[in-house]
Write a protein that holds these residues in place. Sequence first.
Motif, PDB file in Angstrom:
ATOM      1  N   UNK A 220      64.405  -4.455 146.374  1.00  0.00           N
ATOM      2  CA  UNK A 220      63.022  -4.257 146.827  1.00  0.00           C
ATOM      3  C   UNK A 220      62.555  -2.835 146.560  1.00  0.00           C
ATOM      4  N   UNK A 221      63.404  -1.854 146.811  1.00  0.00           N
ATOM      5  CA  UNK A 221      63.043  -0.454 146.566  1.00  0.00           C
ATOM      6  C   UNK A 221      62.844  -0.188 145.079  1.00  0.00           C
ATOM      7  N   UNK A 222      63.718  -0.764 144.253  1.00  0.00           N
ATOM      8  CA  UNK A 222      63.613  -0.587 142.807  1.00  0.00           C
ATOM      9  C   UNK A 222      62.331  -1.230 142.293  1.00  0.00           C
ATOM     10  N   UNK A 223      62.023  -2.434 142.727  1.00  0.00           N
ATOM     11  CA  UNK A 223      60.804  -3.110 142.283  1.00  0.00           C
ATOM     12  C   UNK A 223      59.564  -2.310 142.659  1.00  0.00           C
TER      13      UNK A 223
ATOM     14  N   UNK B 139      57.034  -0.660 139.909  1.00  0.00           N
ATOM     15  CA  UNK B 139      55.641  -1.110 139.903  1.00  0.00           C
ATOM     16  C   UNK B 139      54.658   0.054 139.793  1.00  0.00           C
ATOM     17  N   UNK B 140      55.079   1.231 140.225  1.00  0.00           N
ATOM     18  CA  UNK B 140      54.204   2.409 140.198  1.00  0.00           C
ATOM     19  C   UNK B 140      54.191   3.123 138.845  1.00  0.00           C
TER      20      UNK B 140
ATOM     21  N   UNK C  24      53.809  -5.738 136.071  1.00  0.00           N
ATOM     22  CA  UNK C  24      54.365  -6.588 137.124  1.00  0.00           C
ATOM     23  C   UNK C  24      55.805  -6.181 137.380  1.00  0.00           C
ATOM     24  N   UNK C  25      56.200  -6.131 138.635  1.00  0.00           N
ATOM     25  CA  UNK C  25      57.597  -5.884 139.001  1.00  0.00           C
ATOM     26  C   UNK C  25      57.867  -6.643 140.290  1.00  0.00           C
TER      27      UNK C  25
ATOM     28  N   UNK D 212      61.602   5.981 131.611  1.00  0.00           N
ATOM     29  CA  UNK D 212      60.974   5.803 132.927  1.00  0.00           C
ATOM     30  C   UNK D 212      61.663   4.740 133.771  1.00  0.00           C
ATOM     31  N   UNK D 213      61.714   3.516 133.274  1.00  0.00           N
ATOM     32  CA  UNK D 213      62.269   2.423 134.078  1.00  0.00           C
ATOM     33  C   UNK D 213      63.751   2.646 134.361  1.00  0.00           C
TER      34      UNK D 213
END
Length: 78
Positions: A17-20, A24-25, A31-32, A60-61
């Motif tokens: 959840x934290x990674x998504x 997303x930012x 979409x993430x 980045x990702x």
Amino acid sequence: MVVQAYVLVQTEVGKAADVAKAIAAIKGVTLAEDVTGPYDVIVRAEGPTVDELGALVVSSIQNVPGITRTLTCPIVTF
């Protein structure tokens, strides 16, 4: 023409959840979402060229804390 890809992300246990949310930012991510199964987060990203899309994934990702592995799947349009 925009180049798009799905990026399948594996994370450390309990970090999906934290990674998504962090992914997303990122500019270029459309979409993430955190999911269940062999991957923990599925991302849809885009860039103006294949090289810039690759740079987005690598610089980045993949630098988001908690990620252990990514698999980039470019979208093909016929």
